[in-house]
Design an enzyme around this catalytic site. Structure first.
Site, PDB file in Angstrom:
ATOM      1  CG  HIS A 205      38.025  34.438  38.784  1.00  0.00           C
ATOM      2  ND1 HIS A 205      37.794  33.091  38.916  1.00  0.00           N
ATOM      3  CD2 HIS A 205      38.837  34.771  39.814  1.00  0.00           C
ATOM      4  CE1 HIS A 205      38.428  32.640  39.994  1.00  0.00           C
ATOM      5  NE2 HIS A 205      39.072  33.640  40.546  1.00  0.00           N
TER       6      HIS A 205
HETATM    7  C1  UD1 Z   1      40.741  37.604  44.030  1.00  0.00           C
HETATM    8  C2  UD1 Z   1      41.902  36.692  44.422  1.00  0.00           C
HETATM    9  C3  UD1 Z   1      41.718  35.337  43.780  1.00  0.00           C
HETATM   10  C4  UD1 Z   1      40.350  34.744  44.038  1.00  0.00           C
HETATM   11  C5  UD1 Z   1      39.288  35.765  43.631  1.00  0.00           C
HETATM   12  C6  UD1 Z   1      37.898  35.263  43.901  1.00  0.00           C
HETATM   13  C7  UD1 Z   1      44.063  37.821  44.741  1.00  0.00           C
HETATM   14  C8  UD1 Z   1      45.393  38.060  44.160  1.00  0.00           C
HETATM   15  N1  UD1 Z   1      43.153  37.208  43.949  1.00  0.00           N
HETATM   16  O1  UD1 Z   1      40.825  37.824  42.630  1.00  0.00           O
HETATM   17  O2  UD1 Z   1      42.685  34.446  44.301  1.00  0.00           O
HETATM   18  O3  UD1 Z   1      40.194  33.567  43.295  1.00  0.00           O
HETATM   19  O4  UD1 Z   1      39.517  36.971  44.353  1.00  0.00           O
HETATM   20  O5  UD1 Z   1      36.948  36.086  43.321  1.00  0.00           O
HETATM   21  O6  UD1 Z   1      43.828  38.169  45.872  1.00  0.00           O
HETATM   22  N2  UD1 Z   1      35.929  43.927  41.381  1.00  0.00           N
HETATM   23  C9  UD1 Z   1      34.682  44.493  41.444  1.00  0.00           C
HETATM   24  N3  UD1 Z   1      33.965  44.306  42.597  1.00  0.00           N
HETATM   25  C10 UD1 Z   1      34.437  43.609  43.652  1.00  0.00           C
HETATM   26  C11 UD1 Z   1      35.729  43.050  43.578  1.00  0.00           C
HETATM   27  C12 UD1 Z   1      36.454  43.214  42.438  1.00  0.00           C
HETATM   28  O7  UD1 Z   1      34.223  45.136  40.516  1.00  0.00           O
HETATM   29  O8  UD1 Z   1      33.721  43.475  44.659  1.00  0.00           O
HETATM   30  C13 UD1 Z   1      36.699  44.058  40.120  1.00  0.00           C
HETATM   31  C14 UD1 Z   1      37.583  45.273  40.084  1.00  0.00           C
HETATM   32  O9  UD1 Z   1      37.622  45.730  38.782  1.00  0.00           O
HETATM   33  C15 UD1 Z   1      38.941  44.701  40.435  1.00  0.00           C
HETATM   34  C16 UD1 Z   1      38.873  43.311  39.842  1.00  0.00           C
HETATM   35  O10 UD1 Z   1      37.515  42.914  39.967  1.00  0.00           O
HETATM   36  O11 UD1 Z   1      39.997  45.457  39.965  1.00  0.00           O
HETATM   37  C17 UD1 Z   1      39.761  42.298  40.484  1.00  0.00           C
HETATM   38  O12 UD1 Z   1      39.533  42.205  41.880  1.00  0.00           O
HETATM   39  P1  UD1 Z   1      40.725  41.732  42.853  1.00  0.00           P
HETATM   40  O13 UD1 Z   1      40.263  41.751  44.254  1.00  0.00           O
HETATM   41  O14 UD1 Z   1      41.966  42.496  42.543  1.00  0.00           O
HETATM   42  O15 UD1 Z   1      41.043  40.252  42.400  1.00  0.00           O
HETATM   43  P2  UD1 Z   1      40.089  39.051  41.944  1.00  0.00           P
HETATM   44  O16 UD1 Z   1      40.233  38.870  40.491  1.00  0.00           O
HETATM   45  O17 UD1 Z   1      38.716  39.206  42.496  1.00  0.00           O
END
Ligand code: UD1
Length: 381
Positions: A205
């Site tokens: 991820h």
């Molecule tokens: C975040 C953390 C990472 C951690 C991870 C655990 C940062 C910089 N990164 O990364 O350190 O390992 O969480 O999962 O804070 N999305 C959904 N539903 C959700 C959440 C996210 O669809 O509930 C999708 C969205 O498209 C979003 C993408 O995932 O843009 C990324 O989510 P984001 O919170 O930006 O970072 P993670 O990759 O989850």
């Protein structure tokens, strides 16, 4: 005393669970949990509150997805209002996400002491957003709780005062120890049609892997070529989105040996890690969980913030080159019994007992000292 815990992502909820249980029972503590809303899908947040019997957060800042600046900035603006309204004695931030950094920055700028749980981890790779978050959070924290001796050393090397650092051990191990019996009782294997020790568990991820379609393609190529093995692949929403975008999604669904699923709950994941033959992952937390559950791990990165697991021989950094992944996976599976014996013998550098208890006591005694001698305490800020 009033404590504010700021969390917002899947791993932060998991690693805070023992602390939340302890602080909620403590009559001297008034705990408010602020959920930033960085994660918002049921499978990314609510399921962990349910499985780990956690109280509902006091507030949800509902910041959702966005760029790093958007997420960090929105959290700061919304959290500041809450912290200004009713003052906290301490703000506790776990891990290394944007929610961690935003929580720490908001608090320290209001003059509220910050306690960082999981301080001192370093991958020494500033292209990782988490490395930026860790370093900045550590440098504006008043109390830094380290999981290992190596983390303590990292902080000392950066000139952080020894007086601020407490080695407490890793709260992720604490929650694992507490929840393992429940995890064992789940029907996670049956639900996925798996037998113990017959499958490989794959997760990816990290933005540097999944947002780079070449690297993502390489990881998927390795998984497709490892077709003599069953591969279970629970996908983070970010990963699923990128797989769909790149056209790899349908290719994966056609592979008979790959079981592609939505993200799993904590208990199911622990059961799957424990019973896997091998883990392929780029997650920081899973590298440690694999080590604790004595399952060999190949990390799909070139660096790790948990070198302890590599040193012990439980984890190999293989990056994303498909031939390197395949070669190492097959080599590990050939030496399975030998590796298992080695893992059984290894100690646990992440654990000295009662991590959350140590964290809570350190915060309480710091706050008491602050009341006695505000001047001395302020120097630590
Ligand atoms: C975040 C953390 C990472 C951690 C991870 C655990 C940062 C910089 N990164 O990364 O350190 O390992 O969480 O999962 O804070 N999305 C959904 N539903 C959700 C959440 C996210 O669809 O509930 C999708 C969205 O498209 C979003 C993408 O995932 O843009 C990324 O989510 P984001 O919170 O930006 O970072 P993670 O990759 O989850």
């Amino acid at each position: 005393m009033k404590l504010t815990l700021v969390l917002g992502t899947r791993p932060q909820i998991i690693k805070s669970a023992p602390f939340i249980h302890l602080a909620s029972k403590d009559r001297e503590i008034q705990l408010q949990i602020i959920h930033t809303g960085q994660h918002y899908d049921y499978e990314m947040t609510k399921v962990f509150f349910e499985q780990l019997d956690l109280p509902e957060p006091t507030a949800n800042l509902s910041i959702g997805s966005g760029t790093h600046a958007e997420q960090t900035g929105k959290i700061m603006l919304r959290l500041e209002k809450i912290l200004q309204k009713e003052r906290s004695d301490f703000v506790v931030v776990p891990g290394d996400t944007n929610s961690t950094l935003a929580g720490a920055l908001t608090a320290v700028k209001l003059g509220i002491p910050v306690a960082h749980v999981e301080a001192g981890a370093r991958s020494y790779d500033m292209t990782m957003p988490e490395e930026i978050n860790r370093r900045l959070t550590d440098h504006c924290s008043t109390l830094l709780f380290t999981p290992t001796n190596n983390c303590t050393k990292n902080l000392l090397k950066e000139g952080i005062s020894k007086a601020k650092i407490r080695r407490t051990g890793d709260t992720m191990y604490e929650v694992l120890e507490q929840q393992l019996p429940r995890a064992e009782r789940t029907a996670a294997l049956e639900r996925l049609g798996l037998e113990p020790k017959t499958y490989v568990l794959l997760t990816t991820h990290r933005p540097e892997n999944v947002d780079n379609l070449e690297k993502l393609g390489n990881i998927i190529e390795a998984a497709i070529k490892l077709n003599s093995l069953t591969i279970v692949f629970p996908a983070h929403p970010r990963t699923e989105k990128q797989l769909r975008k790149s056209g790899l999604y349908h290719k994966i669904l056609k592979q008979k040996h790959i079981k592609f699923t939505k993200p799993l709950g904590y208990l199911e994941m622990i059961k799957l890690i424990k019973n896997a033959k091998l883990i392929l992952t780029d997650s920081g937390g899973m590298q440690k969980e694999a080590f604790w559950l004595k399952t060999p791990c190949l990390t799909l990165r070139d660096t790790t913030e948990w070198p302890e697991t590599v040193k012990i021989g439980a984890n190999v950094l293989v990056g994303t080159d498909p031939s390197k992944i395949i070669k190492n996976a097959l080599a590990i599976l050939e030496k399975e019994t030998k590796i298992k014996e080695k893992l059984e013998r290894s100690g646990n550098p992440f654990w000295i007992g009662n991590a959350s208890e140590k964290i809570l006591q350190a915060i309480k005694s710091f706050a008491e000292q602050k009341n006695l001698d505000d001047h001395t305490a302020a120097r630590y800020l």
